[in-house]
Write an enzyme that holds these catalytic residues in place. Structure first.
Site, mmCIF file in Angstrom:
data_model
loop_
_atom_site.group_PDB
_atom_site.id
_atom_site.type_symbol
_atom_site.label_atom_id
_atom_site.label_comp_id
_atom_site.label_asym_id
_atom_site.label_seq_id
_atom_site.Cartn_x
_atom_site.Cartn_y
_atom_site.Cartn_z
ATOM 1 N N THR A 10 0.811 -1.215 0.000
ATOM 2 C CA THR A 10 0.000 0.000 0.000
ATOM 3 C C THR A 10 0.847 1.270 0.000
ATOM 4 O O THR A 10 0.311 2.378 -0.006
ATOM 5 C CB THR A 10 -0.941 0.035 1.221
ATOM 6 O OG1 THR A 10 -0.155 -0.027 2.419
ATOM 7 C CG2 THR A 10 -1.911 -1.129 1.190
ATOM 8 N N GLN A 12 4.097 3.829 -1.513
ATOM 9 C CA GLN A 12 4.430 4.407 -2.828
ATOM 10 C C GLN A 12 5.008 3.350 -3.761
ATOM 11 O O GLN A 12 4.475 3.089 -4.850
ATOM 12 C CB GLN A 12 5.439 5.548 -2.664
ATOM 13 C CG GLN A 12 6.020 6.042 -3.973
ATOM 14 C CD GLN A 12 7.175 7.011 -3.794
ATOM 15 O OE1 GLN A 12 7.011 8.196 -4.019
ATOM 16 N NE2 GLN A 12 8.355 6.515 -3.406
ATOM 17 N N ASP A 13 6.098 2.718 -3.356
ATOM 18 C CA ASP A 13 6.769 1.748 -4.228
ATOM 19 C C ASP A 13 5.902 0.524 -4.462
ATOM 20 O O ASP A 13 5.847 -0.016 -5.572
ATOM 21 C CB ASP A 13 8.105 1.330 -3.623
ATOM 22 C CG ASP A 13 9.129 2.447 -3.639
ATOM 23 O OD1 ASP A 13 8.788 3.565 -4.088
ATOM 24 O OD2 ASP A 13 10.267 2.219 -3.210
ATOM 25 N N ASP A 63 1.996 -9.077 9.260
ATOM 26 C CA ASP A 63 2.914 -8.109 9.856
ATOM 27 C C ASP A 63 4.279 -8.757 9.978
ATOM 28 O O ASP A 63 4.381 -9.955 10.306
ATOM 29 C CB ASP A 63 2.409 -7.682 11.235
ATOM 30 C CG ASP A 63 3.015 -6.371 11.692
ATOM 31 O OD1 ASP A 63 4.260 -6.274 11.733
ATOM 32 O OD2 ASP A 63 2.255 -5.445 12.010
ATOM 33 N N ALA A 87 8.347 -1.269 5.822
ATOM 34 C CA ALA A 87 9.311 -0.703 6.762
ATOM 35 C C ALA A 87 8.671 0.439 7.528
ATOM 36 O O ALA A 87 7.680 1.028 7.081
ATOM 37 C CB ALA A 87 10.558 -0.184 6.033
ATOM 38 N N SER A 89 9.639 3.707 7.649
ATOM 39 C CA SER A 89 10.592 4.303 6.716
ATOM 40 C C SER A 89 10.854 5.780 6.938
ATOM 41 O O SER A 89 11.574 6.401 6.153
ATOM 42 C CB SER A 89 10.104 4.092 5.270
ATOM 43 O OG SER A 89 8.834 4.675 5.091
ATOM 44 N N THR A 131 18.546 1.066 1.385
ATOM 45 C CA THR A 131 18.398 2.515 1.359
ATOM 46 C C THR A 131 19.738 3.234 1.341
ATOM 47 O O THR A 131 20.742 2.738 1.882
ATOM 48 C CB THR A 131 17.601 2.985 2.591
ATOM 49 O OG1 THR A 131 17.648 4.416 2.691
ATOM 50 C CG2 THR A 131 18.204 2.420 3.876
ATOM 51 N N GLU A 133 20.335 5.666 3.106
ATOM 52 C CA GLU A 133 20.611 6.079 4.481
ATOM 53 C C GLU A 133 21.674 5.185 5.130
ATOM 54 O O GLU A 133 22.206 5.530 6.186
ATOM 55 C CB GLU A 133 19.332 6.050 5.315
ATOM 56 C CG GLU A 133 18.343 7.146 4.979
ATOM 57 C CD GLU A 133 18.787 8.533 5.452
ATOM 58 O OE1 GLU A 133 19.500 8.598 6.465
ATOM 59 O OE2 GLU A 133 18.409 9.519 4.809
ATOM 60 N N TYR A 155 16.766 4.239 11.886
ATOM 61 C CA TYR A 155 16.295 3.664 10.623
ATOM 62 C C TYR A 155 17.462 3.127 9.810
ATOM 63 O O TYR A 155 17.434 1.989 9.333
ATOM 64 C CB TYR A 155 15.541 4.734 9.822
ATOM 65 C CG TYR A 155 15.255 4.339 8.390
ATOM 66 C CD1 TYR A 155 14.271 3.407 8.089
ATOM 67 C CD2 TYR A 155 15.975 4.904 7.340
ATOM 68 C CE1 TYR A 155 14.011 3.039 6.771
ATOM 69 C CE2 TYR A 155 15.721 4.553 6.025
ATOM 70 C CZ TYR A 155 14.742 3.628 5.748
ATOM 71 O OH TYR A 155 14.490 3.262 4.445
ATOM 72 N N LYS A 159 18.222 -0.799 8.883
ATOM 73 C CA LYS A 159 18.357 -1.214 7.492
ATOM 74 C C LYS A 159 19.735 -1.824 7.209
ATOM 75 O O LYS A 159 19.878 -2.663 6.323
ATOM 76 C CB LYS A 159 18.115 -0.023 6.563
ATOM 77 C CG LYS A 159 16.641 0.302 6.347
ATOM 78 C CD LYS A 159 15.950 -0.794 5.561
ATOM 79 C CE LYS A 159 14.578 -0.405 5.102
ATOM 80 N NZ LYS A 159 13.930 -1.464 4.281
ATOM 81 N N HIS A 185 13.691 8.393 -3.929
ATOM 82 C CA HIS A 185 12.866 8.351 -5.128
ATOM 83 C C HIS A 185 11.445 8.771 -4.747
ATOM 84 O O HIS A 185 10.891 8.308 -3.766
ATOM 85 C CB HIS A 185 12.892 6.965 -5.781
ATOM 86 C CG HIS A 185 12.708 5.829 -4.832
ATOM 87 N ND1 HIS A 185 13.662 5.452 -3.909
ATOM 88 C CD2 HIS A 185 11.669 4.975 -4.654
ATOM 89 C CE1 HIS A 185 13.221 4.418 -3.212
ATOM 90 N NE2 HIS A 185 12.015 4.121 -3.645
#
Length: 375
Positions: A10, A12-13, A63, A87, A89, A131, A133, A155, A159, A185
């Site tokens: 659900t 963006q990506d 989950d 995530a 995010s 990511t 990050e 975060y 990751k 992105h």
């Protein structure tokens, strides 16, 4: 027909990836968290289609903190490909909820890999959404697959665990598991709490007279911004590559948050001047010409749908951008710029959408939403 399982469907990506996979003839399964409010708006146009619902697209409650649930879903679905996009995010939020961020972003990846082994899906291909990050306090410029990591947030640290557990299980158990190290992105589907959507939405609201000022954190942060649908195409290239490898996806360009603000307001027709420094810096209106904003929308064909117009109350000298130190991160990431050479040479992937065009796409979408609905 290949089966794909997507966590974070659900988001963006997830929504873009679902569209692409369905177009390619996949059967797509998505994991969604139970919520008292609907959170499927990014895929409602797919899920509400009777030709797709429970025929090509299936949603399951689950989950990443629930191991038994993951096992049951893998046994039931038997996917060929798994895209782990779920995530916590939001980098700033990860400082507020570090334990939950670790449970989902770090241990959630481990639970998934262990579930694959327990169920015995030996041929499944696993994509991990990594990511930029990870690089945090950057050790070299630009950042590639060989650049040492130095995360600067809970975060990023979570990751980093996810990245290395992918590598470890790939080497230890011969799993086809790979990392996509995606630099920032964006798209019109980006969450409104993320800085890019916050900027384009606020610029649109200000142009319509529905908001007075846009408040941001560090305007000097530099990021490598690309267009999300192109990066989702890259995910599929990674997972269908002949060998499991890790790839950086980036544009190879970097721009400050301030530049993003300038481009967003310019596309609407508001030119800015900047005064002050650091937390006292402000963006003030230099000139206004809403012809640029109006050109983004087919005004005549949409006139009956519009509820708002461009404001006449905005004037030269008005402060429309300000800095609030509460948005600063405890440890800042000052510069991110990726080197996508490996992805370009091996996968044939290359970012196509230019920075200014990306901002324009997002402004156009938000401006139309604001003028039609007023929010």
């Amino acid at each position: 027909m290949k089966k794909a399982l997507i966590t974070g469907i659900t988001g963006q990506d997830g929504s873009y990836l679902t569209e692409i996979l369905l177009e390619r003839g996949y059967e797509v399964h998505g994991i969604i968290r139970r919520s008292s409010s609907f959170n499927t708006q990014r895929i409602d146009h797919l899920y509400s289609n009777p030709e797709i619902l429970n025929k090509k697209l299936f949603l399951h409650y689950g989950d990443l903190v629930d191991t038994s649930n993951l096992n049951r879903l893998l046994e039931k679905i038997g996917p060929d490909e798994i895209y782990n996009l779920a995530a916590q995010s939001h980098v700033k939020v990860s400082f507020e909820i570090p334990d939950y961020t670790a449970q989902v972003d770090a241990l959630g990846t481990l639970r998934f890999l262990d579930a694959i082994r327990e169920v015995g899906l030996k041929k499944v291909r696993f994509y991990q959404a990594s990511t930029s990050e990870l690089y945090g306090k950057v050790q070299e410029v630009p950042q590639s697959e060989k650049t040492p990591f130095y995360p600067r947030s809970p975060y990023g640290v979570a990751k980093l665990y996810g990245y290395w557990i992918i590598v470890n299980y790939r080497e230890a158990y011969d799993l086809f598991a790979c990392n996509g190290i995606l630099f920032n992105h964006e798209s019109p589907r980006r969450g409104e709490t993320f800085v890019t959507r916050k900027i384009t939405r606020a610029a649109s609201l200000i142009a319509a007279g529905l908001q007075k000022i846009l408040t941001l954190g560090n305007l000097n942060s530099k990021r490598d911004w690309g267009f999300a649908p192109e990066y989702c195409e890259g995910m599929i290239k990674i997972i269908n590559h002949s060998t499991a490898e890790d790839f950086v996806f980036a544009t190879g360009e970097t721009h400050t948050v301030r530049e993003f603000v300038v481009h967003a307001f310019n596309h609407i027709g508001i030119e800015l001047d900047w005064i002050g420094e650091e937390e006292n810096e402000k963006g003030i209106v230099r000139s206004i010409n809403f012809d640029a904003g109006k050109s983004l929308i087919d005004f005549e064909s949409k006139k009956s749908d519009l509820r708002f117009d461009f404001t006449t109350s905005l004037k030269k000298g008005d402060v429309v951008v300000a800095v609030n130190p509460s948005y600063y991160r405890p440890t800042e990431v000052d510069l991110l710029i990726g080197d996508p050479t490996k992805a370009e040479k091996i996968l044939g992937w290359k970012a196509k959408t230019k920075f200014s065009d990306l901002v324009k796409i997002m402004v156009q979408s938000d401006l139309e939403k604001v003028l039609r609905r007023g929010f």
